[in-house]
Design an enzyme around this catalytic site. Structure first.
Site, short mmCIF file in Angstrom:
data_model
loop_
_atom_site.label_atom_id
_atom_site.label_comp_id
_atom_site.label_asym_id
_atom_site.label_seq_id
_atom_site.Cartn_x
_atom_site.Cartn_y
_atom_site.Cartn_z
N LYS A 156 37.85 55.88 36.73
CA LYS A 156 39.19 55.01 36.28
C LYS A 156 40.21 56.27 35.97
O LYS A 156 40.04 57.12 35.64
CB LYS A 156 38.78 54.38 35.20
CG LYS A 156 39.78 53.09 34.89
CD LYS A 156 39.21 51.84 35.47
CE LYS A 156 40.00 50.80 35.08
NZ LYS A 156 39.70 49.42 35.68
N VAL B 203 43.76 34.91 38.77
CA VAL B 203 42.31 34.71 38.93
C VAL B 203 42.07 33.18 38.50
O VAL B 203 41.63 32.35 39.43
CB VAL B 203 41.25 35.54 38.34
CG1 VAL B 203 39.86 34.98 38.65
CG2 VAL B 203 41.48 37.05 38.83
N GLY C 72 43.17 31.25 30.28
CA GLY C 72 44.05 32.01 31.39
C GLY C 72 44.24 31.56 32.73
O GLY C 72 43.08 31.33 33.51
N VAL C 73 45.34 31.23 33.11
CA VAL C 73 45.34 30.43 34.33
C VAL C 73 46.53 31.46 35.11
O VAL C 73 47.42 31.13 35.72
CB VAL C 73 45.99 29.06 34.29
CG1 VAL C 73 44.81 28.03 34.07
CG2 VAL C 73 47.13 29.00 33.59
N GLY C 74 46.11 32.73 35.11
CA GLY C 74 46.97 33.66 35.89
C GLY C 74 46.39 33.70 37.15
O GLY C 74 46.16 32.85 37.89
P1 NAD Z 1 46.59 37.59 34.76
O1 NAD Z 1 47.42 38.85 34.02
O2 NAD Z 1 47.45 37.38 36.18
O3 NAD Z 1 46.44 36.68 33.99
C1 NAD Z 1 45.87 36.52 32.91
C2 NAD Z 1 46.42 35.09 32.19
O4 NAD Z 1 46.07 35.23 30.71
C3 NAD Z 1 47.93 35.19 32.12
O5 NAD Z 1 48.52 34.06 32.66
C4 NAD Z 1 48.27 35.48 30.55
O6 NAD Z 1 49.40 34.42 30.27
C5 NAD Z 1 47.09 34.63 29.94
N1 NAD Z 1 46.78 35.21 28.60
C6 NAD Z 1 47.31 36.15 27.96
N2 NAD Z 1 46.88 36.29 26.74
C7 NAD Z 1 46.18 35.07 26.49
C8 NAD Z 1 45.92 34.16 25.44
N3 NAD Z 1 45.63 34.99 23.87
N4 NAD Z 1 45.19 33.19 25.57
C9 NAD Z 1 45.24 32.37 26.72
N5 NAD Z 1 45.67 33.11 27.92
C10 NAD Z 1 46.09 34.29 27.83
O7 NAD Z 1 45.24 38.38 35.17
P2 NAD Z 1 44.31 38.24 36.29
O8 NAD Z 1 44.34 39.32 37.27
O9 NAD Z 1 44.15 36.94 36.56
O10 NAD Z 1 42.80 38.76 35.70
C11 NAD Z 1 42.38 37.78 34.63
C12 NAD Z 1 41.21 38.64 33.85
O11 NAD Z 1 40.16 39.05 34.93
C13 NAD Z 1 41.52 39.93 33.22
O12 NAD Z 1 40.87 40.36 32.26
C14 NAD Z 1 41.09 41.00 34.54
O13 NAD Z 1 40.93 42.21 33.90
C15 NAD Z 1 39.80 40.39 34.77
N6 NAD Z 1 39.65 40.73 36.63
C16 NAD Z 1 40.69 40.41 37.47
C17 NAD Z 1 40.41 40.65 38.80
C18 NAD Z 1 41.37 40.30 39.78
O14 NAD Z 1 41.20 40.54 40.83
N7 NAD Z 1 42.66 40.04 39.43
C19 NAD Z 1 39.12 41.28 39.07
C20 NAD Z 1 38.31 41.53 38.07
C21 NAD Z 1 38.52 41.19 36.66
#
Ligand code: NAD
Length: 363
Positions: free
Chosen positions: A80, A184, A180-182
């Site tokens: 990393k 993923v 969290g509805v980002g």
């Molecule tokens: P993202 O930033 O697109 O989504 C995260 C969401 O969480 C955002 O919509 C944000 O507004 C919301 N959020 C932040 N603080 C919050 C809170 N206090 N309460 C509720 N919601 C809150 O990230 P992502 O890519 O969707 O990843 C989500 C998680 O999965 C992260 O922890 C990331 O490390 C992990 N992850 C992602 C991937 C990937 O392929 N993107 C792979 C492995 C792990």
């Protein structure tokens, strides 16, 4: 700053600090293990309070990548990188080009990719200087956004939990509390709703919340209220360490299956979930789809082939078999799931290390 006596130091093979005067780059690359292949793991840009904090983070995260890549059965080790700085105000194309040049000095021992604060565009900038980055868009090799594959892995893991706990093949009648509805969480919500789940969702981004609710019929709650809702499954897809001493008594779900990294604040929380009979699907097994997607790009690069969705599908399928193995062994050995996942990862890493050592001796 301490290294070898840091609690996060875990027999890392190499830790490299980089400074570039012209761009202000301050980066640390930690290579935890190359036993299974070149170390692969994203680059995080974060406004760390000190270089000691950055070092702790990169040591911890790189070890995690060795485990994640091993349980996903990828021919990749774990590493990393972190760049110290504010990703909103201190990013420049030159910074990432300097980062790319820094990676060249490691000669392919470590491949970087996106992580918190680092976008596909940033990695594309680094790519102008180095071949040692993955997670690019476009071209025949490019794997693009890993989130849909991560969401697919989380979804299938949820089905595994439903089969075990409720003896059903879909999610009809089950309620999922989705935090969290980002990237993923958004894809996951669609899949869960399609499989019959009732959704209760939260996010700090109200626009994303409303869009997902309009598509899926989900009920919206305030961020802190997600721990108190009546749900069968808790799906953390936002932040790490949401399973902690403060939330443990509030969460009444019988299963935890989500994408977030480092969901357990401490290993003791995992033990407590096990004691309470909560099925905790270990985070780095559940969310391995994204790194599998990236691995397809590495593979295409090595073989001169193309990004291969069928290969990705096969690996995700195998990951789900590993999840089943984790849950079965947890029941049989009466040990928490996170311990079993660690044991599987360590066995695979050690086997690869021993094989390499035997080959070295034979040569
Ligand atoms: P993202 O930033 O697109 O989504 C995260 C969401 O969480 C955002 O919509 C944000 O507004 C919301 N959020 C932040 N603080 C919050 C809170 N206090 N309460 C509720 N919601 C809150 O990230 P992502 O890519 O969707 O990843 C989500 C998680 O999965 C992260 O922890 C990331 O490390 C992990 N992850 C992602 C991937 C990937 O392929 N993107 C792979 C492995 C792990």
């Amino acid at each position: 700053m301490t290294l070898f006596d840091s609690p996060s130091f875990a027999q890392h093979e190499g830790v490299h600090a980089f400074f570039d005067e012209k761009t202000g780059l301050k980066a640390i690359v930690a290579v935890h293990s190359t036993a299974r292949g070149p170390a692969v793991g994203g680059c995080r840009m974060w406004n760390y309070g000190s270089s000691a904090e950055a070092l702790e983070d990169v040591l911890r995260l790189s070890r995690g990548m060795s485990y994640k890549n091993a349980v996903a059965d990828l021919d990749m080790g774990g590493g990393k990188s972190v760049i110290m700085g504010d990703s909103r105000t201190q990013k420049t194309p030159e910074l990432f080009r300097a980062f790319g040049r820094a990676l060249n000095t490691l000669g392919g021992t470590y491949y970087s990719a996106e992580d918190v604060g680092v976008s596909v565009e940033d990695i594309a900038e680094a790519r102008k200087e180095t071949p040692y980055v993955v997670g690019l868009s476009g071209g025949k090799e490019g794997s693009g956004d890993p989130s849909p594959v991560t969401a697919e892995g989380v979804y299938r893991s949820t089905l595994v939990a439903a089969r075990r706990l409720w003896k059903q093949d879909d999610l009809t009648g089950l309620t999922v509390a989705l935090q969290g509805v980002g990237h993923v969480g958004g894809y996951l919500a669609d899949k869960l709703a399609k499989a019959g789940a009732k959704l209760i969702i939260t996010d700090v981004n109200t626009q994303a919340l409303e869009e997902v609710a309009a598509r899926t019929g989900a009920e919206i709650v305030a961020p802190d209220a997600i721990y108190d809702v009546q749900a069968d499954i808790y799906a953390p897809c936002a932040l790490g360490a949401t399973l902690n001493e403060k939330t443990l008594d509030r969460i009444t779900a019988r299963a935890v299956v989500g994408a977030a990294n480092n969901q357990l604040a401490t290993p003791e929380i995992g033990l407590e979930l096990f004691r309470r009979g909560v099925l905790y699907a270990p985070d780095y097994v559940v969310n391995g789809g994204g790194i599998i997607n990236v691995a397809s790009e590495m593979r295409a690069r090595e073989t001169g082939g193309s990004y291969d969705p069928q290969w990705v599908e096969g690996k995700v399928d195998r990951l789900m078999q590993t999840l089943e193995e984790v849950l079965e062994r947890s029941d049989a050995e009466k040990r928490p799931t996170h311990e079993i996942a660690d044991a599987i990862a360590e066995a695979r890493i050690n086997a690869a290390r021993d094989e390499k050592e035997a080959q070295r001796k034979a040569a």
